[in-house]
Write an enzyme that holds these catalytic residues in place. Sequence first.
Site, PDB file in Angstrom:
ATOM      1  N   SER A  85     -12.253  22.287  34.039  1.00 12.15           N
ATOM      2  CA  SER A  85     -11.870  21.712  33.362  1.00 12.15           C
ATOM      3  C   SER A  85     -10.693  20.259  34.032  1.00 12.15           C
ATOM      4  O   SER A  85     -11.182  19.892  34.558  1.00 12.15           O
ATOM      5  CB  SER A  85     -10.930  21.813  31.581  1.00 12.15           C
ATOM      6  OG  SER A  85     -10.879  20.777  30.792  1.00 12.15           O
ATOM      7  N   HIS A 110     -17.238  25.481  26.145  1.00  9.35           N
ATOM      8  CA  HIS A 110     -16.233  24.447  27.232  1.00  9.35           C
ATOM      9  C   HIS A 110     -15.370  25.948  28.104  1.00  9.35           C
ATOM     10  O   HIS A 110     -14.627  25.921  28.736  1.00  9.35           O
ATOM     11  CB  HIS A 110     -15.232  24.179  26.407  1.00  9.35           C
ATOM     12  CG  HIS A 110     -13.690  23.021  27.768  1.00  9.35           C
ATOM     13  ND1 HIS A 110     -14.789  21.989  28.422  1.00  9.35           N
ATOM     14  CD2 HIS A 110     -12.916  23.221  27.428  1.00  9.35           C
ATOM     15  CE1 HIS A 110     -13.821  21.883  29.512  1.00  9.35           C
ATOM     16  NE2 HIS A 110     -12.489  22.531  29.297  1.00  9.35           N
ATOM     17  N   ASP A 137     -21.134  20.835  25.246  1.00  9.68           N
ATOM     18  CA  ASP A 137     -19.553  21.376  26.364  1.00  9.68           C
ATOM     19  C   ASP A 137     -19.238  19.850  25.489  1.00  9.68           C
ATOM     20  O   ASP A 137     -19.579  18.587  25.502  1.00  9.68           O
ATOM     21  CB  ASP A 137     -19.176  21.766  27.052  1.00  9.68           C
ATOM     22  CG  ASP A 137     -18.145  21.456  27.834  1.00  9.68           C
ATOM     23  OD1 ASP A 137     -16.941  20.725  26.957  1.00  9.68           O
ATOM     24  OD2 ASP A 137     -17.122  22.243  28.716  1.00  9.68           O
TER      25      ASP A 137
END
Length: 295
Positions: free
Chosen positions: A113, A210, A198
């Site tokens: 991320s 995610h 996501d």
Amino acid sequence: MQTSALLLAAQALVASAGLIERQSCPSIHVFGARETTVGPGYGSAGTVVNLILNAYPGSTAEAIVYPACGGQSSCGGISYGNSAMQGTNAVASAVNSFNQRCPNTQIVLVGYSQGGQIMDNALCGGGDPGSGITNTAVPLTASAVTAVKAAILMGSPRYRAGFPYNVGTCTAQGFAARPAGFVCPSGSKIQNYCDSPDPYCCTGNNQAVHQGYGGVYGQAALTFVRSKLNSGGSPPTTPPTTPPTTPPTTPPTTPPPSGSCAALYGQCGGQGWNGATCCSQGTCRASNQWYSQCL
């Protein structure tokens, strides 16, 4: 005579110290960067980090030290953009410093991320305007870039469909996407994982997707890393372990000025959000308590 003997002894000690330092360098070293709001450590990047460590006994790893924040009080209220800028600098500093100490060690980057965003920024350069990075040069030294053999990015907001190193079902882009036509000079070393549901690397609204890349793509990521490393590794001696993580969130960059509506894919709400709550395009949809997005 005595002076010469002392001189030789001193030279031997220096040579010995240098030898010990070189011998302490591992064959493979992994850098891992966590996602937003997760405490210090690897976060969800730990799944792939541990797969690599288990596959290559004697390899070592370290976590990138950076805020991993998106404006939440739990991480000091640091804005997402400022956190990503600090993280990019932290990756460059850590990797360059390690490569200077251990120039022959093969390096693997693993980012999840926001952690994927800062790894992407450091390895590929190109700037990151949303994070205040205007210098487009690659911040890693040429030697460090050569030492980096593989980079695994999962759920990175820099994702944009159409890049040759993409893996997954997303045909759109993340909220901090690379510009169309961008070319990473180290693209052959990267696998960038993103699936369409996501909400951060793509335009979906499923937080679980995610958070699930390690379980879905972990073995594929390890296979890619193996294909890029020069030295073969023996099979894992123990089952791969995954450190416990807390469900994090990855909010986007600095809020738009109050009074204006957020752009498509921009943030339009969430706990602690002080920016626009309307959308110039799309509908404001809540993904979780921290983050609503114009979709």
